[in-house]
Design a protein around this motif. Structure first.
Motif, PDB file in Angstrom:
ATOM      1  N   TRP A 137       0.818  -1.211   0.000  1.00  0.00           N
ATOM      2  CA  TRP A 137       0.000   0.000   0.000  1.00  0.00           C
ATOM      3  C   TRP A 137       0.856   1.267   0.000  1.00  0.00           C
ATOM      4  O   TRP A 137       0.312   2.367   0.090  1.00  0.00           O
ATOM      5  N   HIS A 169      -1.211   4.392  -1.167  1.00  0.00           N
ATOM      6  CA  HIS A 169      -1.822   4.242  -2.488  1.00  0.00           C
ATOM      7  C   HIS A 169      -2.549   2.904  -2.563  1.00  0.00           C
ATOM      8  O   HIS A 169      -2.467   2.076  -1.645  1.00  0.00           O
ATOM      9  N   SER A 170      -3.261   2.696  -3.642  1.00  0.00           N
ATOM     10  CA  SER A 170      -3.966   1.424  -3.839  1.00  0.00           C
ATOM     11  C   SER A 170      -2.965   0.271  -3.851  1.00  0.00           C
ATOM     12  O   SER A 170      -1.807   0.441  -4.258  1.00  0.00           O
ATOM     13  N   THR A 242     -11.159   2.618  -1.864  1.00  0.00           N
ATOM     14  CA  THR A 242     -10.825   2.750  -3.289  1.00  0.00           C
ATOM     15  C   THR A 242      -9.785   1.716  -3.700  1.00  0.00           C
ATOM     16  O   THR A 242      -9.851   1.135  -4.795  1.00  0.00           O
ATOM     17  N   GLY A 243      -8.819   1.462  -2.812  1.00  0.00           N
ATOM     18  CA  GLY A 243      -7.791   0.464  -3.098  1.00  0.00           C
ATOM     19  C   GLY A 243      -8.367  -0.930  -3.261  1.00  0.00           C
ATOM     20  O   GLY A 243      -7.981  -1.675  -4.179  1.00  0.00           O
ATOM     21  N   HIS A 244      -9.297  -1.295  -2.386  1.00  0.00           N
ATOM     22  CA  HIS A 244      -9.967  -2.591  -2.533  1.00  0.00           C
ATOM     23  C   HIS A 244     -10.702  -2.683  -3.868  1.00  0.00           C
ATOM     24  O   HIS A 244     -10.643  -3.707  -4.559  1.00  0.00           O
ATOM     25  N   LYS A 246     -10.139  -1.040  -6.657  1.00  0.00           N
ATOM     26  CA  LYS A 246      -9.206  -1.118  -7.786  1.00  0.00           C
ATOM     27  C   LYS A 246      -8.589  -2.511  -7.892  1.00  0.00           C
ATOM     28  O   LYS A 246      -8.366  -3.015  -8.999  1.00  0.00           O
ATOM     29  N   LYS A 247      -8.328  -3.127  -6.753  1.00  0.00           N
ATOM     30  CA  LYS A 247      -7.807  -4.494  -6.787  1.00  0.00           C
ATOM     31  C   LYS A 247      -8.840  -5.445  -7.370  1.00  0.00           C
ATOM     32  O   LYS A 247      -8.519  -6.318  -8.187  1.00  0.00           O
TER      33      LYS A 247
END
Length: 442
Positions: A137, A169-170, A242-244, A246-247
């Motif tokens: 991250w 970050h993501s 947002t990171g989740h 995008k993953k």
């Protein structure tokens, strides 16, 4: 039971989180002919146990249960790290890292089928996960651990929101295809004609936002931040959410997702069998909408419902909206925030932890959701368990939840008192009480 326990721990992480990253490296790509023979014999036993009429009946029960049809309460016991007191070095035969992991997995399936006595479905399959690095991250906590499977403390990297939040970050991760493909092809060679070998990614246990936040900021700091730094805390939760997402986009676009509408463990307990998934327009490439999803927020157990509604729920909601069916909750008691949690998308399975007020949860859930009951794992932590207490508490809980769609999930055991019999005796009591309650005619 004489063939189990009685030796030193294998030290293998048996929790759900322990299967997300295998920890395998190129140096681990070693398996002897003797180890292949050991694994093949164990696989033959798994296939024999998995292809019985009883296993088909269990799968049908889970499917009805997940469709909210009336069945008896279903029982599942996963002792997690307590497995290391059931299957010890005394039983293990393989010496190299990858075959040892596979041997442990096969021996667990045999124990579930022959000894446990719960409703765990054993299938004639062998799943190989992707070998993948932990999510990066941009910030990393430094851990100090008592031993390999023991307690730990960590130094959270976000000291100052203004300076440190911009570094987050993501998540970025890398799949080691050389290791992954070696494992897949080796498993296919060993289990050919015995078990169906599947490449099945395990990319997350939970998609909750608060555990990553606590890792980056620290639990005490997070609780102060609800008052002292509310805007920054919301920004932290937003970055994680947002990171989740995008993953999930990346996994979906690259065909890396697998269906979990089968004997896959979903949420914080239970199995995924259902005819509701995948979607009617499914064409072979798995999307999140074809799957069960799961979030929880155990770390905010002492946060008020209003604060949960303002700070946490809005960042969980878009994650849950991606999935065809969803599960919510783990160890946190949900009765104070149910009026918020119930607004999650396609919610089907709801955790009722040992700290939940069961009467309230039974009234809230009725037969519209699965009530995933979690008895206290401390009941199994002593060398001699209190059978009368366990029976009395399960009977009372089942009386309270009459009219609900109930499963009883024993998990979170880090010890079973060094006595494999504890889990078997617990399952016998739970199954006995579950068959006495006439749920079907209610």
């Amino acid at each position: 039971m004489k063939n189990y326990g009685g030796g030193p721990s294998t030290g293998i992480d048996q929790t759900a989180a322990g299967k997300i990253t295998t920890g395998f490296t190129k140096e681990d790509l070693v398996i002897t002919e003797e180890e292949k023979t050991i694994l093949k014999k164990l696989a033959e036993k798994v296939r024999e146990l998995a292809t019985t009429p009883e296993m088909e009946e269990i799968k049908t029960l889970w499917k009805k249960h997940n469709m909210l049809e009336k069945t008896r309460p279903l029982i599942f016991c996963d002792p997690e790290n307590g497995w290391n007191e059931i299957i010890t070095e005394k039983q293990m035969e393989c010496k190299n890292k990858i075959p040892r992991r596979w041997e442990m997995d096969l021996r667990k399936e045999i124990f579930w089928a022959e000894e446990m006595g719960d409703d765990k479905p054993v299938e004639p399959v062998f799943d190989v996960p992707h070998t993948v690095t932990p999510d990066d991250w941009g910030l990393k906590a430094e851990y100090k651990q008592t031993d390999k499977l023991g307690s730990y403390v960590w130094d959270p990297p976000i000291k100052d929101y203004k300076k440190d939040l911009k570094k987050l970050h993501s998540p970025v991760f890398e799949i080691d295809w050389e290791v992954t493909n070696w494992c897949l092809e080796t498993a296919r060679e060993i289990f050919r004609g015995i078990l169906e070998v599947r490449l099945k990614g395990t990319w997350w246990w939970s998609l909750g936002i608060t555990w990553p936040a606590v890792t980056f900021r620290g639990i005490t700091n997070i609780l102060y931040d609800f008052i002292d730094h509310p805007d920054e805390l919301k920004e932290l939760f937003s970055i994680i959410s947002t990171g989740h997402l995008k993953k999930l986009d990346y996994l979906e676009e690259n065909g890396l997702l697998s269906l979990n509408n089968d004997g896959t463990y979903v949420g914080s307990g239970g199995f995924g069998y259902t005819d509701k998934l995948p979607q009617p327009d499914f064409k072979g490439k798995v999307r999140t909408i074809d799957m069960w999803g799961f979030t929880e927020s155990q770390e905010t157990v002492n946060v008020s419902p209003d604060m949960y509604a303002e700070f946490v729920f809005p960042y969980e909601k878009p994650i849950m909206e991606r999935f065809g069916l969803t599960c919510y909750g783990c160890c946190e008691p949900l009765h104070p925030r149910w009026h918020i949690v119930k607004n999650h998308h396609n919610l089907r399975r709801v955790s009722c932890s040992p700290w939940a007020e069961l009467e309230k949860m039974a009234d809230y859930l009725q037969d519209r959701y699965i009530l995933s009951m979690k008895p206290n794992p401390a009941d199994l932590s002593k060398p001699q368990i209190n059978h009368d207490k366990i029976r009395r508490e399960i009977r009372k809980a089942l009386e309270i939840t009459k009219g609900c769609v109930v499963e009883i999930i024993m998990k979170d055991n880090h010890t079973i008192g060094g006595r494999p019999e504890n889990v078997v005796e617990w399952c016998k009591i739970a199954k006995d009480e579950a068959t006495k309650i006439d749920y079907v005619s209610i």
